[in-house]
Design a protein around this motif. Structure first.
Motif, PDB file in Angstrom:
ATOM      1  N   LYS A  92     -22.017  88.011   1.269  1.00  0.00           N
ATOM      2  CA  LYS A  92     -22.299  88.829   0.082  1.00  0.00           C
ATOM      3  C   LYS A  92     -21.362  90.015  -0.063  1.00  0.00           C
ATOM      4  O   LYS A  92     -21.095  90.466  -1.179  1.00  0.00           O
ATOM      5  CB  LYS A  92     -23.750  89.344   0.140  1.00  0.00           C
ATOM      6  CG  LYS A  92     -24.806  88.314  -0.203  1.00  0.00           C
ATOM      7  CD  LYS A  92     -24.817  88.040  -1.704  1.00  0.00           C
ATOM      8  CE  LYS A  92     -25.982  87.163  -2.117  1.00  0.00           C
ATOM      9  NZ  LYS A  92     -26.000  86.919  -3.584  1.00  0.00           N
ATOM     10  N   TYR A 125     -16.495  95.408  -1.514  1.00  0.00           N
ATOM     11  CA  TYR A 125     -17.057  94.705  -2.661  1.00  0.00           C
ATOM     12  C   TYR A 125     -18.393  94.061  -2.296  1.00  0.00           C
ATOM     13  O   TYR A 125     -18.688  93.795  -1.124  1.00  0.00           O
ATOM     14  CB  TYR A 125     -16.084  93.645  -3.191  1.00  0.00           C
ATOM     15  CG  TYR A 125     -15.751  92.553  -2.216  1.00  0.00           C
ATOM     16  CD1 TYR A 125     -16.537  91.405  -2.107  1.00  0.00           C
ATOM     17  CD2 TYR A 125     -14.620  92.653  -1.400  1.00  0.00           C
ATOM     18  CE1 TYR A 125     -16.225  90.397  -1.219  1.00  0.00           C
ATOM     19  CE2 TYR A 125     -14.301  91.643  -0.510  1.00  0.00           C
ATOM     20  CZ  TYR A 125     -15.107  90.519  -0.423  1.00  0.00           C
ATOM     21  OH  TYR A 125     -14.805  89.530   0.468  1.00  0.00           O
ATOM     22  N   ASN A 127     -20.850  90.906  -3.746  1.00  0.00           N
ATOM     23  CA  ASN A 127     -21.131  89.793  -4.647  1.00  0.00           C
ATOM     24  C   ASN A 127     -22.616  89.821  -4.994  1.00  0.00           C
ATOM     25  O   ASN A 127     -23.445  89.236  -4.293  1.00  0.00           O
ATOM     26  CB  ASN A 127     -20.753  88.461  -3.994  1.00  0.00           C
ATOM     27  CG  ASN A 127     -19.271  88.345  -3.720  1.00  0.00           C
ATOM     28  OD1 ASN A 127     -18.448  88.746  -4.541  1.00  0.00           O
ATOM     29  ND2 ASN A 127     -18.903  87.822  -2.554  1.00  0.00           N
ATOM     30  N   THR A 133     -19.583  90.667  -9.471  1.00  0.00           N
ATOM     31  CA  THR A 133     -19.047  91.299  -8.268  1.00  0.00           C
ATOM     32  C   THR A 133     -18.730  92.752  -8.566  1.00  0.00           C
ATOM     33  O   THR A 133     -18.076  93.071  -9.570  1.00  0.00           O
ATOM     34  CB  THR A 133     -17.765  90.594  -7.794  1.00  0.00           C
ATOM     35  OG1 THR A 133     -18.066  89.235  -7.457  1.00  0.00           O
ATOM     36  CG2 THR A 133     -17.184  91.289  -6.566  1.00  0.00           C
ATOM     37  N   THR A 135     -16.885  96.238  -7.156  1.00  0.00           N
ATOM     38  CA  THR A 135     -15.834  96.705  -6.251  1.00  0.00           C
ATOM     39  C   THR A 135     -15.764  98.223  -6.310  1.00  0.00           C
ATOM     40  O   THR A 135     -15.702  98.798  -7.400  1.00  0.00           O
ATOM     41  CB  THR A 135     -14.477  96.102  -6.634  1.00  0.00           C
ATOM     42  OG1 THR A 135     -14.552  94.674  -6.584  1.00  0.00           O
ATOM     43  CG2 THR A 135     -13.390  96.574  -5.674  1.00  0.00           C
TER      44      THR A 135
END
Length: 370
Positions: A92, A125, A127, A133, A135
């Motif tokens: 993740k 990052y 997910n 996503t 960042t």
């Protein structure tokens, strides 16, 4: 007799205990090795080193005359950079630590201070889902066709649009997978290239819409916001199109077009730049590809200082044609190229010390990637 009986009884007990302890230790070692292998499978290490040789035809070769684009602008044999990228990709979450050493790296992170000059990218990052996503941190720009690392560019020297567009951003961005082929991105960031901190009470926003198919991709990019100290400049707006397509198995065509405008804080006219570049490339064999970059770039109202010659209205243009060959020898790539820069006003200096509109040069770049 009793002692002998007890001894005979304890021997197999101790032997069984030793066997059990050995089995348990072996199992723990195997579990530790498995955990280490699992961790290492998620860690990546990559990077590159590069250097070059540059020579002017009909102009001094003492570092006083060169195209005003980034990186490959020193005379004779010169250094590029060493680039080391450490990454971790979890189920993740993950991170990227991208470090650069050398002149090219210093030029890429020119607004950093002290030891942080080695940081090209540093971000984590998450997910959130298969389609979203997030960042957070310092990442290279999403605008433009060319990038900082020489391994990501076909030509070794860089374009005007790349050199005077943003290099990197620090902030928070969200990437969205709208479908198998369509994507979008939204970001809130510090003023451009202020990657360590924000010395101004201003922020910029970024946006992108992308399409990626079997034969190519196209991205429409935007940034908007006040890039400097309030009271000195107005907001900057930039729109940028980056696209590239495999026309055939051996022929590729890339296109980059950009427009930037900065509004004055007081009365006056906006300033900025604009440009378009074509990147046709033809693969002649498994090891050799020949490519051309043809770029037209202009500034208006002195949107950039000391970049090209300007007329009485502070406008100027340049056409730059760069023919590059790319030859692969394993992980080593050699890039010989011939470049011609031609400005609308006198800007360069020839061997007689006279101003001239054109400069021709030769560059041989060497890049090793791992």
């Amino acid at each position: 007799m009793k002692t002998k009986t007890v001894t005979n009884f304890l021997k197999p007990v101790f032997l069984l205990a030793f066997v059990l302890l050995s089995v348990n230790a072996t199992a723990q070692e195997e579990e530790t090795e498995s955990a280490v292998e699992k961790l290492l499978s998620k860690v990546s290490l990559s990077g590159s080193i590069d250097g070059y040789y540059r020579y002017n035809f009909g102009a001094p070769n003492d570092n006083s005359v060169a195209p005003t684009t980034s990186f490959a602008n020193q005379s004779g044999f010169a250094l590029g950079m060493a680039n080391v990228i450490l990454g971790y990709e979890g189920d993740k979450v993950g991170f990227v630590a991208d470090l650069v050493f050398g002149p090219r790296g210093e030029d890429a992170v020119f607004l950093s201070d002290g030891s942080s000059q080695i940081v090209n990218q540093l971000y984590a990052y998450w997910n959130v889902s298969e389609k979203v996503t997030l960042t957070f941190g310092n990442f290279n720009t999403f605008l433009g066709y060319e990038v900082i690392s020489p391994t990501g560019n076909f030509n070794y020297s860089t374009s005007y649009m790349f050199s005077y567009g943003p290099f990197s951003h620090t902030g928070l961005k969200a990437d969205f997978a709208l479908s198998e082929k369509w994507s979008a991105m939204l970001a809130v960031m510090n003023p451009t290239d202020y990657t360590e901190n924000n010395p101004f009470d201003t922020y910029i926003i970024g946006a992108q819409v992308g399409y990626s198919g079997d034969t190519g991709s196209a991205y429409l990019n935007f940034r908007y916001g006040n890039e400097g100290e309030p009271g000195e400049v107005g907001p900057t707006f930039q729109a940028d199109l980056t696209t590239g397509w495999d026309v055939s198995e051996d022929f590729y065509l890339g296109v980059n077009a950009t427009y930037l405008s900065t509004e004055p804080q007081e009365d006056g006219d906006a300033s900025g730049f604009y440009g378009v570049a074509l990147y046709p490339q033809y693969k002649t064999s498994e090891k050799f590809t020949l490519g051309l970059r043809g770029e037209y770039f202009g500034v208006y109202n002195n949107g950039l200082v000391d970049v090209i010659g300007l007329d009485d209205e502070n406008d100027g243009t340049v056409f730059a044609a760069t023919l590059t060959g790319s030859y692969d020898i394993g992980d080593l790539t050699l890039k010989p190229e011939v470049r011609l820069d031609s400005t609308s006003e006198d800007f360069f200096t020839d061997n007689d010390g006279e101003l001239t509109k054109s400069l021709s040069s030769f560059v041989l770049g060497a890049i090793y990637k791992f």
